[in-house]
Design a protein around this motif. Structure first.
Motif, PDB file in Angstrom:
ATOM      1  N   MET A   1      12.946 -17.355  -8.272  1.00 19.89           N
ATOM      2  CA  MET A   1      13.204 -16.503  -7.119  1.00 19.89           C
ATOM      3  C   MET A   1      12.111 -16.724  -6.073  1.00 19.89           C
ATOM      4  N   LYS A   2      12.512 -16.800  -4.812  1.00 20.48           N
ATOM      5  CA  LYS A   2      11.564 -16.998  -3.727  1.00 20.48           C
ATOM      6  C   LYS A   2      11.734 -15.889  -2.693  1.00 20.48           C
ATOM      7  N   ILE A   3      10.654 -15.194  -2.393  1.00 18.22           N
ATOM      8  CA  ILE A   3      10.686 -14.103  -1.424  1.00 18.22           C
ATOM      9  C   ILE A   3       9.798 -14.445  -0.236  1.00 18.22           C
ATOM     10  N   ALA A   4      10.384 -14.425   0.961  1.00 24.69           N
ATOM     11  CA  ALA A   4       9.631 -14.649   2.198  1.00 24.69           C
ATOM     12  C   ALA A   4       9.090 -13.305   2.678  1.00 24.69           C
ATOM     13  N   VAL A   5       7.778 -13.216   2.830  1.00 24.13           N
ATOM     14  CA  VAL A   5       7.123 -11.951   3.159  1.00 24.13           C
ATOM     15  C   VAL A   5       6.483 -12.022   4.543  1.00 24.13           C
ATOM     16  N   ASP A   6       6.841 -11.064   5.394  1.00 27.92           N
ATOM     17  CA  ASP A   6       6.177 -10.907   6.693  1.00 27.92           C
ATOM     18  C   ASP A   6       4.855 -10.186   6.438  1.00 27.92           C
ATOM     19  N   ALA A   7       3.791 -10.961   6.273  1.00 29.61           N
ATOM     20  CA  ALA A   7       2.501 -10.394   5.882  1.00 29.61           C
ATOM     21  C   ALA A   7       1.825  -9.614   7.009  1.00 29.61           C
ATOM     22  N   MET A   8       2.304  -9.787   8.248  1.00 26.89           N
ATOM     23  CA  MET A   8       1.639  -9.154   9.390  1.00 26.89           C
ATOM     24  C   MET A   8       2.366  -7.906   9.873  1.00 26.89           C
ATOM     25  N   GLY A   9       3.471  -7.534   9.219  1.00 27.79           N
ATOM     26  CA  GLY A   9       4.243  -6.375   9.656  1.00 27.79           C
ATOM     27  C   GLY A   9       3.747  -5.084   9.035  1.00 27.79           C
ATOM     28  N   GLY A  10       3.656  -4.021   9.850  1.00 26.43           N
ATOM     29  CA  GLY A  10       3.256  -2.710   9.333  1.00 26.43           C
ATOM     30  C   GLY A  10       1.893  -2.274   9.812  1.00 26.43           C
ATOM     31  N   ASP A  11       1.630  -0.981   9.715  1.00 26.49           N
ATOM     32  CA  ASP A  11       0.377  -0.400  10.199  1.00 26.49           C
ATOM     33  C   ASP A  11      -0.836  -0.875   9.408  1.00 26.49           C
ATOM     34  N   ASN A  12      -0.641  -1.151   8.112  1.00 24.65           N
ATOM     35  CA  ASN A  12      -1.768  -1.515   7.248  1.00 24.65           C
ATOM     36  C   ASN A  12      -1.756  -2.994   6.857  1.00 24.65           C
ATOM     37  N   ALA A  13      -1.063  -3.789   7.663  1.00 20.18           N
ATOM     38  CA  ALA A  13      -1.006  -5.233   7.397  1.00 20.18           C
ATOM     39  C   ALA A  13      -2.257  -5.920   7.953  1.00 20.18           C
ATOM     40  N   PRO A  14      -2.663  -7.043   7.326  1.00 20.48           N
ATOM     41  CA  PRO A  14      -2.035  -7.632   6.136  1.00 20.48           C
ATOM     42  C   PRO A  14      -2.562  -7.076   4.812  1.00 20.48           C
ATOM     43  N   LYS A  15      -3.563  -6.190   4.858  1.00 19.91           N
ATOM     44  CA  LYS A  15      -4.219  -5.720   3.634  1.00 19.91           C
ATOM     45  C   LYS A  15      -3.233  -5.153   2.613  1.00 19.91           C
ATOM     46  N   ALA A  16      -2.470  -4.142   3.003  1.00 26.58           N
ATOM     47  CA  ALA A  16      -1.562  -3.485   2.053  1.00 26.58           C
ATOM     48  C   ALA A  16      -0.484  -4.449   1.563  1.00 26.58           C
ATOM     49  N   ILE A  17       0.010  -5.290   2.469  1.00 25.38           N
ATOM     50  CA  ILE A  17       1.066  -6.231   2.098  1.00 25.38           C
ATOM     51  C   ILE A  17       0.552  -7.234   1.069  1.00 25.38           C
ATOM     52  N   VAL A  18      -0.598  -7.816   1.353  1.00 25.76           N
ATOM     53  CA  VAL A  18      -1.153  -8.838   0.462  1.00 25.76           C
ATOM     54  C   VAL A  18      -1.521  -8.241  -0.887  1.00 25.76           C
ATOM     55  N   GLU A  19      -2.161  -7.084  -0.884  1.00 25.36           N
ATOM     56  CA  GLU A  19      -2.555  -6.457  -2.145  1.00 25.36           C
ATOM     57  C   GLU A  19      -1.330  -6.080  -2.976  1.00 25.36           C
ATOM     58  N   GLY A  20      -0.269  -5.629  -2.325  1.00 27.49           N
ATOM     59  CA  GLY A  20       0.956  -5.304  -3.038  1.00 27.49           C
ATOM     60  C   GLY A  20       1.630  -6.540  -3.614  1.00 27.49           C
ATOM     61  N   VAL A  21       1.601  -7.630  -2.856  1.00 30.57           N
ATOM     62  CA  VAL A  21       2.167  -8.896  -3.337  1.00 30.57           C
ATOM     63  C   VAL A  21       1.389  -9.400  -4.550  1.00 30.57           C
ATOM     64  N   VAL A  22       0.068  -9.283  -4.502  1.00 27.65           N
ATOM     65  CA  VAL A  22      -0.760  -9.724  -5.639  1.00 27.65           C
ATOM     66  C   VAL A  22      -0.417  -8.913  -6.888  1.00 27.65           C
ATOM     67  N   LEU A  23      -0.251  -7.588  -6.733  1.00 23.59           N
ATOM     68  CA  LEU A  23       0.139  -6.731  -7.861  1.00 23.59           C
ATOM     69  C   LEU A  23       1.457  -7.219  -8.469  1.00 23.59           C
ATOM     70  N   ALA A  24       2.418  -7.506  -7.584  1.00 20.90           N
ATOM     71  CA  ALA A  24       3.730  -7.939  -8.059  1.00 20.90           C
ATOM     72  C   ALA A  24       3.664  -9.328  -8.691  1.00 20.90           C
ATOM     73  N   ALA A  25       2.891 -10.219  -8.084  1.00 19.76           N
ATOM     74  CA  ALA A  25       2.791 -11.587  -8.598  1.00 19.76           C
ATOM     75  C   ALA A  25       2.162 -11.628  -9.986  1.00 19.76           C
ATOM     76  N   GLN A  26       1.254 -10.700 -10.246  1.00 16.71           N
ATOM     77  CA  GLN A  26       0.618 -10.653 -11.559  1.00 16.71           C
ATOM     78  C   GLN A  26       1.584 -10.208 -12.648  1.00 16.71           C
ATOM     79  N   GLU A  27       2.596  -9.423 -12.272  1.00 19.57           N
ATOM     80  CA  GLU A  27       3.573  -8.937 -13.255  1.00 19.57           C
ATOM     81  C   GLU A  27       4.821  -9.804 -13.321  1.00 19.57           C
ATOM     82  N   PHE A  28       5.315 -10.232 -12.167  1.00 21.02           N
ATOM     83  CA  PHE A  28       6.582 -10.963 -12.120  1.00 21.02           C
ATOM     84  C   PHE A  28       6.310 -12.460 -11.928  1.00 21.02           C
ATOM     85  N   LYS A  29       6.219 -13.147 -13.029  1.00 16.14           N
ATOM     86  CA  LYS A  29       5.867 -14.569 -12.990  1.00 16.14           C
ATOM     87  C   LYS A  29       7.020 -15.450 -12.524  1.00 16.14           C
TER      88      LYS A  29
END
Length: 340
Positions: A1-29
């Motif tokens: 599965m491939k997910i394209a992520v707009d890392a710059m979208g949102g009030d807390n981007a890119p910090k919240a987006i990247v940290e959330g992606v890292v959390l997911a990447a660690q669980e969903f291989k």
């Protein structure tokens, strides 16, 4: 599965987006993440690059940008590049916490509608507090301020497929949001929509449902126009926040006895907060497009990003989009043959 992520979208981007992606990447291989945005800003918060690729761009769509104009003029914006990746088959889904209007426009103009769908709608999963269920889906919650009866009928089929194949509910109950449960209640839109829903053999239509019963689990899928749905969504969100503030205020401002009681109830209140937090169910899905386009709240934190990615993974694993495309294309082709 491939997910394209707009890392710059949102009030807390890119910090919240990247940290959330890292959390997911660690669980969903089984997911590969494509992060679109300014590379140096993304790397500041990227502690693990496993299954993560950065596609650099300096351009992004701002919250104050005009949606359609931004999509047409900002060709190298992070959101636009992510949408193009989905259109070109380089990614299976698009995720963003950015400008909602721009994401809707990008979904329509770049990813494209399913054949047979007149207007995509925005679907969310909200918490339910009774009726033996813990959540329900509502559509539309803001993609279309004005809708036609046929749009609501299509929303019902889309929402029913989502509830069945993504959430695992057999024969999901579909209700039409109205100002009364009687068949003859409502305005012209809801009356005409009711007639169509009664004849829709793809859904388990249970009739009209009232707003006061939504959180009691009266239906698994609730359909309405985008104006009404957005108002209900914000009411639910605001009520949940206000309830927690009132409880906290009552605990802190009524002496030692109240504070001790609050301490004893701390675990229970935390559980209540979790139940009312609809971000744990994922983001809003722009449903009716050829691929999943999912939006989460602009002020989202990493936990909400994680849950939204989990939701996208469940959608992709269920193949619900492929089934819906086949269903509506077949239906549209049949109509075309009848008119020849």
């Amino acid at each position: 599965m491939k997910i394209a992520v707009d890392a710059m979208g949102g009030d807390n981007a890119p910090k919240a987006i990247v940290e959330g992606v890292v959390l997911a990447a660690q669980e969903f291989k089984d997911i590969e993440f494509q992060l679109y945005g300014k590379e140096s800003a993304i790397r500041e918060h990227l502690i693990d690059e496993t299954n993560i690729t950065i596609i650099h761009t300096d351009e992004k769509i701002m919250s104050e940008d005009d949606p359609v104009r931004a999509v047409r003029r900002k060709k190298d914006a992070s959101m636009i590049l992510a949408a193009k990746a989905v259109k070109e088959g380089k990614a299976d889904a698009l995720f963003s916490a950015g400008n909602t209007g721009a994401l809707l426009a990008a979904g329509l103009l770049i990813v494209g509608r399913m054949k047979g769908i007149d207007r995509p709608g925005l679907l969310v999963t909200l918490p339910a507090l009774g009726g033996g269920v813990n959540a329900f889906n509502m559509m539309d919650v803001g993609a279309n301020a004005d809708s036609k009866p046929e749009n609501l009928n299509q929303f019902a089929t889309l929402g029913s497929y989502y509830a069945q194949f993504v959430r695992g509910i057999q024969k999901p109950r579909v209700g039409l949001l109205n100002n009364g449960t009687e068949e003859n209640k409502g305005n012209e839109l809801t009356k005409q929509a009711y007639a169509l829903l009664k004849e829709n053999h793809e859904i388990n239509f249970i009739g009209n449902v009232e707003a006061r019963e939504l959180l009691n689990g009266v239906a698994d899928v609730v359909v309405t126009d985008g104006f009404t749905g957005n108002a209900v969504l914000k009411t639910v969100e605001g009520t949940a926040l206000s309830m927690m503030k009132l409880v906290k205020k009552a605990t802190m401002e009524n002496g030692t006895k109240a504070k001790l009681g609050g301490l004893l109830l701390k675990d229970s209140l935390t559980g209540l907060k979790d139940v009312l937090d609809y971000s744990k169910h994922g983001g809003g899905v722009l449903f009716g497009l050829k691929a999943p386009v999912v939006k989460t709240h602009g002020s989202t934190e990493k936990e909400a990003v994680y849950f939204t990615i989990k939701q996208i993974r469940e959608m992709l694993a269920s193949n619900v989009m492929r089934d819906l495309v086949n269903y509506f294309e077949t239906k549209a082709d049949s109509k075309e043959e009848e008119t020849k």
